[in-house]
Design a protein around this motif. Structure first.
Motif, short mmCIF file in Angstrom:
data_model
loop_
_atom_site.label_atom_id
_atom_site.label_comp_id
_atom_site.label_asym_id
_atom_site.label_seq_id
_atom_site.Cartn_x
_atom_site.Cartn_y
_atom_site.Cartn_z
N TYR A 69 1.24 -1.42 0.20
CA TYR A 69 -0.13 -0.17 -0.14
C TYR A 69 0.51 1.12 0.06
O TYR A 69 0.54 2.78 -0.94
CB TYR A 69 -1.05 -0.04 1.28
CG TYR A 69 -1.74 1.48 1.62
CD1 TYR A 69 -2.66 1.45 0.51
CD2 TYR A 69 -1.44 2.72 2.57
CE1 TYR A 69 -3.35 2.62 0.91
CE2 TYR A 69 -1.95 3.52 2.73
CZ TYR A 69 -3.22 3.29 1.91
OH TYR A 69 -3.63 4.94 2.25
N ASP A 70 1.74 1.39 0.74
CA ASP A 70 2.62 2.10 0.80
C ASP A 70 3.46 2.71 -0.63
O ASP A 70 3.58 3.95 -1.17
CB ASP A 70 3.56 2.25 1.89
CG ASP A 70 5.16 4.06 2.44
OD1 ASP A 70 4.30 4.66 2.37
OD2 ASP A 70 5.81 3.64 2.24
N ILE A 71 3.99 1.60 -1.46
CA ILE A 71 4.71 1.98 -2.05
C ILE A 71 3.44 1.88 -3.89
O ILE A 71 3.41 2.97 -4.60
CB ILE A 71 5.47 0.46 -2.69
CG1 ILE A 71 6.27 -0.13 -1.80
CG2 ILE A 71 5.67 0.59 -4.33
CD1 ILE A 71 6.54 -1.52 -2.07
N ILE A 72 2.37 1.87 -3.22
CA ILE A 72 1.36 1.88 -4.35
C ILE A 72 -0.37 3.07 -4.47
O ILE A 72 -0.71 3.77 -5.19
CB ILE A 72 0.73 0.57 -5.16
CG1 ILE A 72 -0.12 0.48 -4.21
CG2 ILE A 72 1.69 -0.43 -5.38
CD1 ILE A 72 -1.18 -0.96 -4.98
N TRP A 73 0.09 3.39 -2.87
CA TRP A 73 -1.31 4.99 -3.04
C TRP A 73 -1.30 5.76 -4.14
O TRP A 73 -2.03 6.48 -4.12
CB TRP A 73 -1.06 4.74 -1.34
CG TRP A 73 -0.17 5.69 -1.21
CD1 TRP A 73 1.08 5.98 -0.46
CD2 TRP A 73 0.03 7.41 -1.06
NE1 TRP A 73 1.76 6.72 -0.06
CE2 TRP A 73 1.07 7.93 -0.20
CE3 TRP A 73 -0.52 8.59 -1.27
CZ2 TRP A 73 1.15 9.32 -0.23
CZ3 TRP A 73 -0.36 9.55 -1.39
CH2 TRP A 73 0.66 10.26 -1.13
N GLY A 127 -4.67 -5.59 -5.76
CA GLY A 127 -4.35 -7.54 -5.25
C GLY A 127 -3.43 -7.96 -6.48
O GLY A 127 -2.70 -8.54 -5.63
N LEU A 128 -2.84 -7.83 -7.56
CA LEU A 128 -2.15 -8.26 -8.13
C LEU A 128 -0.72 -7.71 -7.65
O LEU A 128 0.55 -8.66 -7.38
CB LEU A 128 -2.03 -8.17 -10.04
CG LEU A 128 -0.61 -8.78 -10.24
CD1 LEU A 128 -1.60 -10.47 -10.34
CD2 LEU A 128 -1.04 -8.68 -11.84
N TYR A 129 -0.15 -6.63 -7.06
CA TYR A 129 0.70 -6.46 -6.49
C TYR A 129 1.24 -7.33 -5.10
O TYR A 129 2.26 -7.69 -4.77
CB TYR A 129 0.60 -4.95 -5.86
CG TYR A 129 1.24 -4.15 -6.87
CD1 TYR A 129 2.55 -3.64 -6.91
CD2 TYR A 129 0.07 -2.74 -7.20
CE1 TYR A 129 3.09 -3.00 -7.54
CE2 TYR A 129 0.74 -1.49 -7.76
CZ TYR A 129 2.66 -1.89 -8.44
OH TYR A 129 3.17 -0.85 -9.24
#
Length: 417
Positions: free
Chosen positions: A50-54, A288-290
């Motif tokens: 989450y921290d990477i993609i938010w 989801g895929l991440y």
């Protein structure tokens, strides 16, 4: 590694297959839940992802909202008609102009926005022009390819750009300075390769008199004129945000919401319709895929990739850049570029070679075009065409992608090195 690989492969299979209309976002979330229950990933891993993609995810939502509002007022249809009229009835000029339009839209509204918005517009115009099936397919394939190959110049041009820029603390202006040349090289190389591959299906002339006048499709002249000013201010905002380390999503999402509010106040669009029709499944798919692929990282995938990257870095700069780009490209083609960018970024963390970071972005943006499931933009493109009655098989697309992608990718990586 075995359990993580099985979960990933089954998730990817269902994403491609989509049995009984099961949407890609739902499938990816189910795969993430299975990975969590199986112990492949933990709750703390979910927060790391989450921290990477938010920032990238919120920026994507904003860009799509802005694109959909502009589409509602006729902005993109006007641009497509202008492009067609400029061709003066030449099929080859129209082919090149449509690619240039796609390159501009991809750069300013992200690759997913280009695939989502331009595809139905171009298809409608091709049908009005009474072009044959092969010609329509040639234009559509060119438009689908450029949506990814031109998503290089700005941080917001691709979700992979945002993720990497955030991960390595690359500023907005710094990103542009390093990627503007590869962007132009990519657009020119893409036009050249696509013309060589598709030239037999491009007609010498087209009857542009069958098309509407561009001005006739604009729903609100005042809002249309204001949109140019708004886009210029928004672009300036990204540079200001760069100076103060403000996340890209603040401007992308904020800009999308503000423009939606303005268009709603002008009674040009229905906000509920825009929100409802936004591709939310892409958001769930991304998250989801991440998480599923993070399970592969936990199982040691990044360790293997790091070994390869360390070896490439010990070679010449050209070998390091080209090797990194093609590694990212092939992983993206078979694992999707969204999780690939995360895994590759992690693997590149301790390798002090900035050029390899940008090579990774190029590989993750262009490489996915080798398979139908390599990028969200391609999945959106295929889904949009399917709803319009145009079905392109897995093998037909893959054959096209494997022919066109490698030479374009090689030229762009060489320009980067």
């Amino acid at each position: 590694m075995l359990v993580a690989s099985i979960i990933f492969l089954i998730t990817l299979l269902f994403v491609i297959w989509q049995p009984r209309g099961l949407q890609i976002g739902t499938t990816a979330v189910i795969g993430a839940v299975v990975a969590l229950v199986a112990g492949v990933v933990s709750i703390s891993d979910v927060w790391i992802v989450y921290d990477i993609i938010w920032d990238a995810t919120l920026a994507f939502i904003g860009i799509i909202i802005l694109s959909m509002v502009l589409d509602e007022i006729g902005f993109f249809e006007w641009a497509a008609l202008k492009m067609a009229k400029l061709s003066n009835g030449s099929g080859h000029k129209m082919f090149f102009y449509s690619i240039i339009l796609g390159a501009i839209v991809s750069a300013l509204f992200a690759n997913d926005g280009a695939a989502l918005i331009l595809t139905p517009i171009l298809l409608a115009k091709m049908n009005i022009l009474r072009l044959n099936t092969k010609t329509i397919l040639a234009f559509l394939l060119a438009g689908g390819f450029i949506s990814d190959s031109a998503s290089l110049p700005f941080v917001f041009s691709n979700l992979t750009n945002i993720v990497t820029a955030n991960y390595f603390n690359i500023g907005f202006a710094e990103f542009i300075s390093n990627m503007i040349l590869p962007y132009f090289v990519s657009v020119i190389a893409t036009m050249a390769v696509l013309w060589v591959v598709l030239r037999k299906d491009i007609p010498q002339t087209v009857d542009i008199h069958l098309l509407k006048n561009p001005e006739d499709v604009i729903k609100s002249k005042a809002l249309f004129n204001f949109s140019w000013f708004f886009l210029a201010i928004l672009l300036a905002g990204y540079f200001i945000g760069d100076a103060y380390n403000i996340p890209v999503s603040v401007f992308a999402l904020g800009g999308g919401i503000i423009f939606l509010a303005i268009a709603s106040f002008a009674k040009t669009v229905e906000p509920k319709k825009i929100i409802k029709e936004a591709p939310w499944q892409v958001v769930w798919f991304s998250l989801g895929l991440y998480i599923v692929v993070y399970g592969l990282k936990n199982a040691g995938l990044t360790d293997y990739i790091t070994e390869v990257l360390v070896y490439l870095n010990s070679q010449s700069e050209v070998v390091a850049v080209v090797g990194t780009g093609f590694l990212a490209a092939f992983l993206s083609a078979f694992m999707n570029n969204m999780p690939t960018i995360m895994v590759m970024d992690i693997a590149l963390t301790d390798i002090a070679n900035e050029a390899m970071i940008y090579a990774n972005i190029v590989g993750c943006n262009l490489g996915p075009k080798m398979t139908p499931f390599g990028s969200l933009a391609t999945l959106l493109w295929l889904h949009t065409l399917s709803k319009k009655g145009v079905n392109i098989s897995f093998w037909s697309y893959s054959k096209f992608g494997l022919i066109v992608t490698p030479p374009v990718l090689l030229v762009v990586l060489l320009s980067l090195s």
